[in-house]
Design a protein around this motif. Structure first.
Motif, mmCIF file in Angstrom:
data_model
loop_
_atom_site.group_PDB
_atom_site.id
_atom_site.type_symbol
_atom_site.label_atom_id
_atom_site.label_comp_id
_atom_site.label_asym_id
_atom_site.label_seq_id
_atom_site.Cartn_x
_atom_site.Cartn_y
_atom_site.Cartn_z
ATOM 1 N N GLN A 150 2.468 -21.790 -118.725
ATOM 2 C CA GLN A 150 3.669 -21.381 -119.274
ATOM 3 C C GLN A 150 4.173 -20.064 -119.231
ATOM 4 O OE1 GLN A 150 3.792 -22.237 -123.764
ATOM 5 N NE2 GLN A 150 5.912 -21.843 -123.808
ATOM 6 N N LYS A 167 3.667 -20.414 -108.023
ATOM 7 C CA LYS A 167 4.873 -20.933 -107.758
ATOM 8 C C LYS A 167 5.325 -20.884 -106.666
ATOM 9 C CE LYS A 167 6.859 -18.656 -112.022
ATOM 10 N NZ LYS A 167 8.123 -17.843 -112.424
ATOM 11 N N ASP A 212 5.453 -19.688 -115.633
ATOM 12 C CA ASP A 212 6.755 -20.161 -115.492
ATOM 13 C C ASP A 212 7.753 -19.412 -116.093
ATOM 14 O OD1 ASP A 212 8.137 -22.464 -114.830
ATOM 15 O OD2 ASP A 212 8.301 -23.067 -116.891
ATOM 16 N N GLU A 213 7.517 -18.753 -117.346
ATOM 17 C CA GLU A 213 8.517 -17.948 -117.715
ATOM 18 C C GLU A 213 8.616 -16.558 -117.386
ATOM 19 O OE1 GLU A 213 7.289 -18.288 -121.864
ATOM 20 O OE2 GLU A 213 7.858 -20.314 -122.175
#
Length: 152
Positions: free
Chosen positions: A11, A34, A14-15
């Motif tokens: 998370q 990513k 991702d952020e």
């Protein structure tokens, strides 16, 4: 490390603006990555016609601000820096560079190393083709998203 901790790391990645996160302890090593954006630029030719000379517009028709007839070869892909760091073209000062102009690369080919916070991150091409230009110098600081290589 618990699965909840791994989910929190995912998370956080991702952020964030980061594209890769590596965590290594004595008993484990985790590498999260990513997918990077690959920008493909195709050749495009456009012409802009200049307005005719009038008393209110005394600019000559061949002024570079009015007509751009230059055609630049833009049929290439760019490998961009996935993070901020120091660019190194080889794994050590005594080693040969990962790639040089004219080398063929595949998506999984290592093209350079970016050092960030004492971590050395191998950067993959993520495109296939021929290296036509190296846009940064060895030891140069690079920004996130900065073009590193042109690949045709």
């Amino acid at each position: 490390m618990q699965i909840e901790d791994i989910k929190k790391l995912i998370q956080l990645l991702d952020e964030s603006n980061l594209t890769e996160l590596c965590l290594e302890e004595e008993s484990y090593k985790i590498k999260l990555k990513k997918e990077k954006e690959v920008i493909r630029v195709e050749k495009e030719v456009s012409t802009i016609s200049a307005p005719a000379l009038t008393h209110s517009n005394p600019t000559p028709q061949n002024s570079p601000t009015q007509v751009d007839t230059s055609i630049e070869d833009t049929d290439y892909q760019i490998i961009k820096a996935p993070m901020v760091g120091t660019f190194y073209k080889s794994p050590s000062p005594e080693s040969d560079p990962y790639v040089t102009i004219g080398d063929q690369v595949k998506a999984e080919s290592i093209v350079c190393i970016l050092e960030a916070m004492k971590l050395f991150n191998e950067i993959q091409a993520e495109v296939s083709g021929e290296i036509i230009e190296i846009l940064v110098e060895d030891g140069q600081m690079v920004e996130f998203g900065q073009p590193l290589f042109k690949v045709k």
